[in-house]
Scaffold this active site. Sequence first.
Site, mmCIF file in Angstrom:
data_model
loop_
_atom_site.group_PDB
_atom_site.id
_atom_site.type_symbol
_atom_site.label_atom_id
_atom_site.label_comp_id
_atom_site.label_asym_id
_atom_site.label_seq_id
_atom_site.Cartn_x
_atom_site.Cartn_y
_atom_site.Cartn_z
ATOM 1 N N LEU A 154 45.722 50.552 -40.386
ATOM 2 C CA LEU A 154 45.973 50.035 -39.040
ATOM 3 C C LEU A 154 46.594 48.641 -39.072
ATOM 4 O O LEU A 154 46.954 48.098 -38.026
ATOM 5 C CB LEU A 154 44.656 49.980 -38.242
ATOM 6 C CG LEU A 154 43.784 51.234 -38.247
ATOM 7 C CD1 LEU A 154 42.589 51.051 -37.317
ATOM 8 C CD2 LEU A 154 44.567 52.459 -37.813
ATOM 9 N N THR B 142 53.533 55.228 -33.938
ATOM 10 C CA THR B 142 53.670 54.736 -32.555
ATOM 11 C C THR B 142 54.698 55.493 -31.708
ATOM 12 O O THR B 142 55.732 55.962 -32.219
ATOM 13 C CB THR B 142 54.074 53.238 -32.578
ATOM 14 O OG1 THR B 142 54.429 52.814 -31.266
ATOM 15 C CG2 THR B 142 55.260 52.976 -33.496
ATOM 16 N N GLU C 88 56.633 54.056 -29.879
ATOM 17 C CA GLU C 88 57.863 53.253 -29.890
ATOM 18 C C GLU C 88 58.976 53.934 -30.687
ATOM 19 O O GLU C 88 60.147 53.626 -30.520
ATOM 20 C CB GLU C 88 57.584 51.872 -30.491
ATOM 21 C CG GLU C 88 56.811 50.945 -29.581
ATOM 22 C CD GLU C 88 57.629 50.397 -28.437
ATOM 23 O OE1 GLU C 88 58.747 49.941 -28.673
ATOM 24 O OE2 GLU C 88 57.148 50.447 -27.287
ATOM 25 N N TYR D 49 60.206 46.303 -34.681
ATOM 26 C CA TYR D 49 58.872 46.917 -34.822
ATOM 27 C C TYR D 49 58.990 48.427 -35.019
ATOM 28 O O TYR D 49 58.442 49.001 -35.960
ATOM 29 C CB TYR D 49 58.026 46.602 -33.570
ATOM 30 C CG TYR D 49 56.722 47.389 -33.523
ATOM 31 C CD1 TYR D 49 55.632 46.986 -34.288
ATOM 32 C CD2 TYR D 49 56.584 48.534 -32.729
ATOM 33 C CE1 TYR D 49 54.438 47.715 -34.261
ATOM 34 C CE2 TYR D 49 55.404 49.253 -32.693
ATOM 35 C CZ TYR D 49 54.333 48.837 -33.458
ATOM 36 O OH TYR D 49 53.156 49.573 -33.436
HETATM 37 P P1 NAP Z 1 46.142 44.597 -33.417
HETATM 38 O O1 NAP Z 1 45.003 44.349 -32.481
HETATM 39 O O2 NAP Z 1 47.352 43.721 -33.348
HETATM 40 O O3 NAP Z 1 45.551 44.554 -34.909
HETATM 41 C C1 NAP Z 1 46.377 44.466 -36.022
HETATM 42 C C2 NAP Z 1 45.500 44.242 -37.240
HETATM 43 O O4 NAP Z 1 46.355 44.155 -38.391
HETATM 44 C C3 NAP Z 1 44.683 42.944 -37.208
HETATM 45 O O5 NAP Z 1 43.441 43.190 -37.792
HETATM 46 C C4 NAP Z 1 45.503 42.012 -38.093
HETATM 47 O O6 NAP Z 1 44.725 41.014 -38.721
HETATM 48 C C5 NAP Z 1 45.971 43.010 -39.131
HETATM 49 N N1 NAP Z 1 47.095 42.533 -39.909
HETATM 50 C C6 NAP Z 1 48.265 42.003 -39.474
HETATM 51 N N2 NAP Z 1 49.055 41.690 -40.517
HETATM 52 C C7 NAP Z 1 48.364 42.016 -41.627
HETATM 53 C C8 NAP Z 1 48.622 41.918 -43.005
HETATM 54 N N3 NAP Z 1 49.761 41.376 -43.465
HETATM 55 N N4 NAP Z 1 47.692 42.358 -43.890
HETATM 56 C C9 NAP Z 1 46.528 42.862 -43.455
HETATM 57 N N5 NAP Z 1 46.213 42.966 -42.143
HETATM 58 C C10 NAP Z 1 47.124 42.547 -41.252
HETATM 59 O O7 NAP Z 1 46.683 46.083 -33.273
HETATM 60 P P2 NAP Z 1 45.981 47.376 -32.619
HETATM 61 O O8 NAP Z 1 46.351 47.423 -31.181
HETATM 62 O O9 NAP Z 1 44.560 47.422 -33.021
HETATM 63 O O10 NAP Z 1 46.811 48.544 -33.339
HETATM 64 C C11 NAP Z 1 46.364 49.107 -34.563
HETATM 65 C C12 NAP Z 1 47.525 49.830 -35.218
HETATM 66 O O11 NAP Z 1 48.013 50.842 -34.340
HETATM 67 C C13 NAP Z 1 48.726 48.942 -35.543
HETATM 68 O O12 NAP Z 1 49.289 49.422 -36.737
HETATM 69 C C14 NAP Z 1 49.680 49.183 -34.394
HETATM 70 O O13 NAP Z 1 51.017 48.963 -34.793
HETATM 71 C C15 NAP Z 1 49.405 50.645 -34.099
HETATM 72 N N6 NAP Z 1 49.641 51.050 -32.707
HETATM 73 C C16 NAP Z 1 48.969 50.437 -31.703
HETATM 74 C C17 NAP Z 1 49.163 50.867 -30.397
HETATM 75 C C18 NAP Z 1 48.433 50.245 -29.236
HETATM 76 O O14 NAP Z 1 48.803 50.533 -28.090
HETATM 77 N N7 NAP Z 1 47.398 49.446 -29.462
HETATM 78 C C19 NAP Z 1 50.041 51.934 -30.139
HETATM 79 C C20 NAP Z 1 50.707 52.528 -31.204
HETATM 80 C C21 NAP Z 1 50.486 52.093 -32.500
HETATM 81 P P3 NAP Z 1 44.469 39.549 -38.067
HETATM 82 O O15 NAP Z 1 43.239 39.703 -37.230
HETATM 83 O O16 NAP Z 1 44.265 38.695 -39.253
HETATM 84 O O17 NAP Z 1 45.696 39.211 -37.281
HETATM 85 O O1 F7E Z 2 54.449 45.688 -23.307
HETATM 86 C C1 F7E Z 2 56.572 44.874 -20.398
HETATM 87 C C2 F7E Z 2 57.259 44.997 -21.727
HETATM 88 O O2 F7E Z 2 53.671 44.193 -25.118
HETATM 89 C C3 F7E Z 2 54.415 46.780 -22.411
HETATM 90 C C4 F7E Z 2 51.963 47.759 -28.915
HETATM 91 O O3 F7E Z 2 50.599 48.064 -29.064
HETATM 92 O O4 F7E Z 2 52.379 49.698 -27.547
HETATM 93 C C5 F7E Z 2 52.441 48.282 -27.569
HETATM 94 O O5 F7E Z 2 53.783 47.847 -27.393
HETATM 95 C C6 F7E Z 2 55.566 46.690 -21.428
HETATM 96 C C7 F7E Z 2 56.931 46.431 -22.078
HETATM 97 O O6 F7E Z 2 53.254 46.679 -25.267
HETATM 98 C C8 F7E Z 2 55.569 41.433 -19.994
HETATM 99 O O7 F7E Z 2 58.640 44.708 -21.626
HETATM 100 C C9 F7E Z 2 56.608 42.928 -18.823
HETATM 101 O O8 F7E Z 2 57.875 47.290 -21.503
HETATM 102 O O9 F7E Z 2 51.970 45.356 -23.653
HETATM 103 P P1 F7E Z 2 53.277 45.388 -24.348
HETATM 104 P P2 F7E Z 2 54.414 47.545 -25.960
HETATM 105 O O10 F7E Z 2 55.623 46.746 -26.183
HETATM 106 O O11 F7E Z 2 54.539 48.807 -25.174
HETATM 107 C C10 F7E Z 2 53.175 50.355 -28.549
HETATM 108 C C11 F7E Z 2 52.978 51.846 -28.384
HETATM 109 C C12 F7E Z 2 52.915 49.854 -29.908
HETATM 110 O O12 F7E Z 2 53.027 50.583 -30.901
HETATM 111 C C13 F7E Z 2 52.761 48.378 -30.060
HETATM 112 O O13 F7E Z 2 52.074 48.045 -31.287
HETATM 113 O O14 F7E Z 2 55.344 45.582 -20.570
HETATM 114 N N1 F7E Z 2 56.269 43.502 -19.991
HETATM 115 N N2 F7E Z 2 56.193 41.657 -18.787
HETATM 116 C C14 F7E Z 2 55.617 42.608 -20.749
HETATM 117 N N3 F7E Z 2 55.072 42.696 -21.976
HETATM 118 C C15 F7E Z 2 54.440 41.613 -22.474
HETATM 119 N N4 F7E Z 2 53.851 41.691 -23.684
HETATM 120 N N5 F7E Z 2 54.370 40.442 -21.768
HETATM 121 C C16 F7E Z 2 54.935 40.299 -20.522
HETATM 122 O O15 F7E Z 2 54.856 39.244 -19.909
#
Ligand code: NAP
Ligand code: F7E
Length: 340
Positions: A85, A130, A132, A154
Amino acid sequence: MKHKIALITGVTGQDGSYLAEFLLNKNYIVHGIRRINSNNNLNNLTNILNSKYKRRFNLHYGDITDSTNLHKILSRVKPHEIYNLAAQSHVHVSFQIPEYTHNVNALGCLKLLEAIKNLKINCKLYQASTSELFGNNNNKIQNEQTPFKPISPYSISKLYSYNLINYYMHQGMFACNGILFNHESPRRGNSFVTQKIINAALRIKNNSNETLNLGNLYAKRDWGYAKEYVKYMWKMLQLKNPENLVIASGKTYSVKEFVNKVFNKLDMPIKWHGKGINEVGINKKNNKILIKIDPYYFRKIELNNLLGDASKAKKLIKFKPKVSLDQLIDIMIEKKDIDI
Ligand code: NAP
Ligand code: F7E
């Protein structure tokens, strides 16, 4: 009783911390990799560190970009299951630090896979992929068959790791990709849009004299509840054969709809005026401007619409999300998770 052993990279993050709690509840021994940081980054692990589960929970200093360290941890822990993760997970930031994003998200995954292979660790590997990856394609709804068109550093880094996982899967390793759509919680990082909106709305409710500055209000996302989604990471590793699966709520809402819901719930209904960067959100009750557009938050390229079709996960792992967006907002406003 023999415990199963799991290793989680990214354990300090939103998903990593919920997953650790879930696995400890299932009687696993859980190991997590934490980065060295001059600030305390263990906030999300408070529940575990203050619970009886602490003795089955082990933290190792490390970094996914450091293969020596990965080798050392893997050979010591010998996990049955690995959940990768760790990521630079912020899309907007990835445009500013593309090389770093690839080092962590793409090469980090490669280093982990090579370490598993070289050490002959007999384990199953889950990769957090993701939505994305889909980018802006014309499909109204995205599933495992939808072509990928990544449009940010990303998503390009995550496509690399997605393909790597498939490559090792075809070499016989149990490795799979969860294609996760957005999922949120009280543990969501403060700069992601849902948490940013909710925290600002709560401060405004408490009389802070500020405006909430946002970017694109019209992007649409398929938002689910993180605590619920981590269970299905585990379920994917309980399958007999590795499968890549979409995990999504199947509903999509714009950022603007999200803002309206949050401010309504806090009794500050919004009316909108103007267009483009001049659009503002005004409190209907006192005519105060509460929301403005700040072009800083626009992305170089925006992903306009995400909506996932999780039929395959419904069939294979009985995926059944229960928490609606309204419930998720309540959970985030209360900052209190619910039992799932
Ligand atoms: P998050 O809250 O940003 O957590 C990311 C984790 O990765 C943190 O523990 C961070 O550690 C660690 N990390 C960052 N760089 C690292 C490195 N170089 N070596 C080891 N650990 C590192 O993300 P999340 O929302 O829990 O998401 C978990 C995973 O699912 C990620 O891979 C993300 O890309 C993927 N994902 C998330 C979403 C979503 O909507 N949340 C959707 C699709 C995919 P620190 O605490 O030290 O920063
Ligand atoms: O943005 C719009 C922005 O940064 C959502 C990550 O967990 O989900 C996440 O990525 C939307 C975008 O998430 C602001 O342009 C408007 O369209 O909350 P976000 P994300 O970019 O969808 C995917 C699935 C992942 O995999 C990623 O790790 O909201 N937006 N105004 C904004 N976004 C941010 N951050 N801040 C603003 O002020």
